[in-house]
Design an enzyme around this catalytic site. Structure first.
Site, PDB file in Angstrom:
ATOM      1  N   SER A  68      10.328   8.561 -34.721  1.00  0.00           N
ATOM      2  CA  SER A  68      11.093   7.999 -35.845  1.00  0.00           C
ATOM      3  C   SER A  68      11.852   9.127 -36.517  1.00  0.00           C
ATOM      4  O   SER A  68      11.415  10.295 -36.470  1.00  0.00           O
ATOM      5  CB  SER A  68      10.126   7.368 -36.853  1.00  0.00           C
ATOM      6  OG  SER A  68      10.785   7.114 -38.082  1.00  0.00           O
ATOM      7  N   TYR A  76       2.619   9.041 -41.680  1.00  0.00           N
ATOM      8  CA  TYR A  76       3.499   8.529 -40.618  1.00  0.00           C
ATOM      9  C   TYR A  76       4.460   9.620 -40.147  1.00  0.00           C
ATOM     10  O   TYR A  76       4.596   9.877 -38.952  1.00  0.00           O
ATOM     11  CB  TYR A  76       4.263   7.318 -41.162  1.00  0.00           C
ATOM     12  CG  TYR A  76       5.238   6.677 -40.217  1.00  0.00           C
ATOM     13  CD1 TYR A  76       4.813   6.063 -39.047  1.00  0.00           C
ATOM     14  CD2 TYR A  76       6.610   6.648 -40.507  1.00  0.00           C
ATOM     15  CE1 TYR A  76       5.718   5.451 -38.190  1.00  0.00           C
ATOM     16  CE2 TYR A  76       7.514   6.034 -39.662  1.00  0.00           C
ATOM     17  CZ  TYR A  76       7.071   5.432 -38.504  1.00  0.00           C
ATOM     18  OH  TYR A  76       7.962   4.823 -37.656  1.00  0.00           O
TER      19      TYR A  76
HETATM   20  N1  LIG Z   1      11.661  -0.917 -36.815  1.00  0.00           N
HETATM   21  C1  LIG Z   1      12.094   0.256 -37.248  1.00  0.00           C
HETATM   22  O1  LIG Z   1      12.980   0.323 -38.117  1.00  0.00           O
HETATM   23  C2  LIG Z   1      11.544   1.540 -36.688  1.00  0.00           C
HETATM   24  C3  LIG Z   1      12.099   2.741 -37.117  1.00  0.00           C
HETATM   25  C4  LIG Z   1      11.597   3.940 -36.609  1.00  0.00           C
HETATM   26  C5  LIG Z   1      10.572   3.921 -35.680  1.00  0.00           C
HETATM   27  N2  LIG Z   1      10.030   2.737 -35.282  1.00  0.00           N
HETATM   28  C6  LIG Z   1       8.927   2.787 -34.317  1.00  0.00           C
HETATM   29  O2  LIG Z   1       9.096   1.812 -33.314  1.00  0.00           O
HETATM   30  C7  LIG Z   1       7.820   1.375 -32.838  1.00  0.00           C
HETATM   31  C8  LIG Z   1       7.676  -0.134 -32.915  1.00  0.00           C
HETATM   32  O3  LIG Z   1       8.215  -0.579 -34.077  1.00  0.00           O
HETATM   33  P1  LIG Z   1       8.693  -2.085 -34.247  1.00  0.00           P
HETATM   34  O4  LIG Z   1       9.531  -2.085 -35.466  1.00  0.00           O
HETATM   35  O5  LIG Z   1       9.232  -2.609 -32.959  1.00  0.00           O
HETATM   36  O6  LIG Z   1       7.295  -2.757 -34.632  1.00  0.00           O
HETATM   37  P2  LIG Z   1       6.765  -4.254 -34.579  1.00  0.00           P
HETATM   38  O7  LIG Z   1       5.831  -4.365 -35.699  1.00  0.00           O
HETATM   39  O8  LIG Z   1       7.905  -5.230 -34.489  1.00  0.00           O
HETATM   40  O9  LIG Z   1       5.982  -4.286 -33.210  1.00  0.00           O
HETATM   41  C9  LIG Z   1       4.862  -3.527 -33.051  1.00  0.00           C
HETATM   42  C10 LIG Z   1       3.971  -4.165 -31.994  1.00  0.00           C
HETATM   43  O10 LIG Z   1       2.871  -3.293 -31.809  1.00  0.00           O
HETATM   44  C11 LIG Z   1       1.686  -4.073 -31.731  1.00  0.00           C
HETATM   45  N3  LIG Z   1       0.541  -3.242 -32.144  1.00  0.00           N
HETATM   46  C12 LIG Z   1       0.238  -2.814 -33.386  1.00  0.00           C
HETATM   47  N4  LIG Z   1      -0.903  -2.076 -33.357  1.00  0.00           N
HETATM   48  C13 LIG Z   1      -1.315  -2.049 -32.059  1.00  0.00           C
HETATM   49  C14 LIG Z   1      -2.409  -1.455 -31.388  1.00  0.00           C
HETATM   50  N5  LIG Z   1      -3.347  -0.755 -32.055  1.00  0.00           N
HETATM   51  N6  LIG Z   1      -2.516  -1.608 -30.044  1.00  0.00           N
HETATM   52  C15 LIG Z   1      -1.592  -2.326 -29.361  1.00  0.00           C
HETATM   53  N7  LIG Z   1      -0.534  -2.937 -29.948  1.00  0.00           N
HETATM   54  C16 LIG Z   1      -0.394  -2.787 -31.280  1.00  0.00           C
HETATM   55  C17 LIG Z   1       1.917  -5.243 -32.652  1.00  0.00           C
HETATM   56  O11 LIG Z   1       1.082  -6.352 -32.307  1.00  0.00           O
HETATM   57  C18 LIG Z   1       3.409  -5.524 -32.414  1.00  0.00           C
HETATM   58  O12 LIG Z   1       3.626  -6.464 -31.376  1.00  0.00           O
HETATM   59  C19 LIG Z   1       6.787   2.134 -33.669  1.00  0.00           C
HETATM   60  O13 LIG Z   1       6.364   3.296 -32.993  1.00  0.00           O
HETATM   61  C20 LIG Z   1       7.577   2.494 -34.920  1.00  0.00           C
HETATM   62  O14 LIG Z   1       7.022   3.617 -35.582  1.00  0.00           O
HETATM   63  C21 LIG Z   1      10.490   1.548 -35.766  1.00  0.00           C
END
Ligand SMILES: NC(=O)c1ccc[n+]([C@@H]2O[C@H](COP(=O)([O-])OP(=O)(O)OC[C@H]3O[C@@H](n4cnc5c(N)ncnc54)[C@H](O)[C@@H]3O)[C@@H](O)[C@H]2O)c1
Length: 267
Positions: A147, A160
């Protein structure tokens, strides 16, 4: 359409958001994808939705808790049994609880520990289990989702940011230590991406403020990260390893005061 023909891919956290979008693009490019998620029903539903028509059988949904080493081992074994090996591992799950992960003085220490396991230790565990399969096959690609929070300080989410920074450096260590075995390791660093998680965690005015601070007048879609993951999974990126690809609408490319100066120009 054929950028990932017959690549065997494991992606964690792919029942929703960015992971789901990436899995759909990978299948469309010819890969076979294990969609692994704590939400077993969601993983199965994502696989079923993605594998219509010509893509039948190319995605399989499985349960995993990336915080549990035994569960990750079952996931890796399942991928090998299902596909006959692993070419690409996407360590995509991550996050922290923004209500507990505050500034240093007010942060819940238990949340610090949890964030380190969810983001960093989980990446170590899954990579250690997948690497022997990649090495014996002559190579592979590990893609870690980090991120922009791991690139600079912020007022909140201390755990984080620190955990994602650890994964950025870990990415370089894996690249260094296994490059001679043909294994590449890169990271994608999203800025704000419009996922259900973002919509649930941030009020609309905060999302608008992030957009104001981007160079582009946009908030990213999950596919914006998914396409970068397709590239890093494919042989198109065969000369790239140890890098963090930042996809943030230009948030971190510009001076922190650029948005204020733009507003001055508009006056
Ligand atoms: N959305 C954003 O703006 C953003 C920005 C920067 C980084 N990220 C990173 O992208 C990644 C995913 O983000 P997203 O926004 O797609 O999230 P999201 O919440 O839409 O999806 C996350 C998924 O991970 C699953 N999950 C959570 N804990 C888990 C575990 N212990 N074991 C297995 N599965 C698990 C959840 O069930 C969910 O389906 C993360 O690493 C996050 O830090 C997202």
């Amino acid at each position: 359409m054929n950028r990932l023909v017959d690549k065997k891919i494991v992606i964690t956290g792919a029942a929703s958001g960015i992971g789901r979008a990436a899995a759909a693009l990978m299948v469309a490019e010819g890969a076979r994808v294990l969609i692994a998620d704590r939400d077993e029903g969601g993983a199965a539903a994502a696989a079923a939705q993605i594998t219509g028509g010509e893509s039948a059988g190319r995605a399989v949904g499985v349960a995993v808790d990336v915080m549990d080493e035994g569960s990750v081992a079952v996931m890796i074994d399942r991928a090998v049994a299902e596909f006959g090996g692993i070419d690409v591992l996407c360590n995509h799950v991550g996050g922290s609880n923004p209500k507990k992960d505050l500034d240093l003085l007010r942060m819940d220490l238990a949340e610090w520990d949890r964030a380190m396991v969810l983001n960093a230790r989980s990446t170590v565990v899954a990579s250690r289990l997948a690497l022997p399969h990649m090495i014996s096959a002559g190579g592979g690609s590990i893609i870690n989702t980090v991120s922009v929070a791991g690139l600079a300080g912020d007022t909140l989410q201390c755990a984080y940011g620190a955990a994602k920074a650890a994964v950025i450096r870990l990415t370089q260590y894996i690249a260094t230590q296994y490059g001679r075995s043909g294994v590449r390791c890169n990271a994608v660093a999203p800025g704000a991406i419009m996922t259900p998680a973002l919509r649930d965690n941030l009020p609309a005015d905060v999302i608008a403020d992030i957009q104001r601070h981007n160079a582009l007048d946009l908030i990213g879609d999950p596919e914006d990260i998914g396409w970068a993951m397709v590239y890093l999974a494919s042989d198109e990126s065969r000369y790239m390893t140890g890098q963090t690809l930042v996809l943030d609408g230009g948030l971190t490319a510009q001076s922190p005061i650029a948005a204020s100066r733009r507003a001055l120009l508009d006056e």
